[in-house]
Design a protein around this motif. Sequence first.
Motif, short mmCIF file in Angstrom:
data_model
loop_
_atom_site.label_atom_id
_atom_site.label_comp_id
_atom_site.label_asym_id
_atom_site.label_seq_id
_atom_site.Cartn_x
_atom_site.Cartn_y
_atom_site.Cartn_z
N LEU A 103 99.72 38.86 41.72
CA LEU A 103 100.34 39.35 40.49
C LEU A 103 101.55 40.21 40.79
CD1 LEU A 103 97.36 40.20 38.10
CD2 LEU A 103 98.50 38.01 38.57
N ASP A 104 101.73 40.63 42.05
CA ASP A 104 102.86 41.48 42.40
C ASP A 104 103.11 41.38 43.90
OD1 ASP A 104 104.89 43.37 42.05
OD2 ASP A 104 103.55 45.07 42.36
N ARG A 138 96.99 41.84 44.13
CA ARG A 138 96.33 41.08 43.07
C ARG A 138 96.18 41.89 41.78
NH1 ARG A 138 91.16 39.15 44.39
NH2 ARG A 138 90.90 40.76 45.97
N PRO A 170 98.94 44.42 39.31
CA PRO A 170 100.33 44.87 39.20
C PRO A 170 100.45 46.36 39.48
CG PRO A 170 99.38 44.51 37.02
CD PRO A 170 98.36 44.02 38.02
N THR A 194 96.56 26.61 35.12
CA THR A 194 96.28 27.84 35.85
C THR A 194 94.97 28.43 35.37
OG1 THR A 194 98.62 28.35 36.22
CG2 THR A 194 97.08 30.18 36.35
N LEU A 224 92.60 31.69 35.64
CA LEU A 224 92.56 33.12 35.95
C LEU A 224 91.11 33.58 35.91
CD1 LEU A 224 93.98 35.92 36.29
CD2 LEU A 224 94.14 35.99 33.77
N ILE A 276 94.16 31.90 40.20
CA ILE A 276 94.48 33.32 40.39
C ILE A 276 93.15 34.04 40.42
CG2 ILE A 276 95.64 35.35 39.47
CD1 ILE A 276 97.56 33.53 38.00
N ALA A 285 95.83 43.69 32.94
CA ALA A 285 96.49 42.78 33.88
C ALA A 285 96.21 41.33 33.51
CB ALA A 285 96.03 43.07 35.31
N ASP A 339 98.18 40.21 30.45
CA ASP A 339 99.61 40.01 30.67
C ASP A 339 99.92 38.90 31.66
OD1 ASP A 339 99.96 42.15 28.95
OD2 ASP A 339 100.15 43.62 30.56
N THR A 340 98.91 38.18 32.13
CA THR A 340 99.10 37.11 33.10
C THR A 340 98.95 35.75 32.42
OG1 THR A 340 98.23 38.49 34.90
CG2 THR A 340 98.25 36.11 35.27
#
Length: 392
Positions: free
Chosen positions: A15-16, A28, A30, A167, A169, A201, A218, A221-222
């Motif tokens: 994530l970052d 993993r 942010p 994707t 998550l 992810i 998190a 927002d993903t």
Amino acid sequence: MLTTPITAALVRGALDLEYTERGVLPHRLPARARQQIPDGQLAMTESQPSGVRLAFRTAATIVELDVIATKRVYAGFPARPDGVHELLVDGKLAGQASVTEGDTFTIDMATGTVESKPGPVRTLRFTDLPGDDKDVEIWLPHDETTLLVALRTDAAVHSAQSGGRKTWLHHGSSISHGSNAATPTGTWPATAAALAGVDLINLGFGGSALLDPFTARAMRDTAADLISVKIGINLVNSDGMRLRMFGPAVHGFLDTIREGHPTTPLLVVSPILCPIHEHTPGPCEFDPDGLREGKIRFRATGDPAETRAGKLTLTTIRGELARIVKERSTTDPNLSYLDGLELYGEADHADLPLPDDLHPDAATHRLMGERFARLAFDSEGAWATHEARPGV
């Protein structure tokens, strides 16, 4: 050899990316979430790149990756195996490699002290790859923090395309993180993702699936097409919550995810079987008899009678999660529930017991991944009737 800068275009599952003087560190969670982490356990595990991989397209026959690994040493405990890097070509395993040196992070469980020592850069080298244009992935060790220093190849590197894959998550505990799995593609989420043909992810954090609001934000927002949360074992073995708080915390976690993913298929997964905590609350601790034998095992130290006062057990949590999902699904048709005992239950424990009484072994990770792929992704699985709609 050509050197390609390591940027977000080449990294999946993180994530970052933190750019340091020594290299690029995948995270993993942010940066905003990391500022709110209350303990060293989660700070350590979120930087361990479970599910994180470099992905690119190239005709190279030689790939080199310079890394600085973080070697965790627990004073008085057996040495941990070196983390494994796996190289895949067009989705198939083509090589494995490890580094034996790196930064050293020594933890004394008895005193709570931590000592860190910087280590060297080491090179992973994969050779004799097919010379045609191909998709290459390098999966980083799921349980070993890894700084990415340099990527070199003998042909140009281009960003890989997703190929239209969805994707997925996922959030969970050390079991989702991959504890006791042998390789990064051998964790149960990675196994399920490969079988289902989706991009993973993995927000499985060892010891830290605790319904933290910053983790929910998190996830909110993903971008994702499919979302799952596996809740329970860490709440019991940390003894961090009572029944009165559990229900509202679950609702709040799901509400936050829904702020960013109002219609994305969302699957709530309850705990797999763990006999020490089925009817006995936490906290959980290392079994001293095992330590005297040189083995790592865990035991539950709570009193089953304390459940009357609201202490949590896995049995209690499964019942509550099933109830919560049933109630919410009346207004949220894209919300589903999966009983973790369908992934690993009583019959499985007889054949594949948990080696440390808490975490599944490599064979059980494979079994769980295969079952999740069938129970969630297959044509009759939990997500089959839901249309995936990415959130922001």
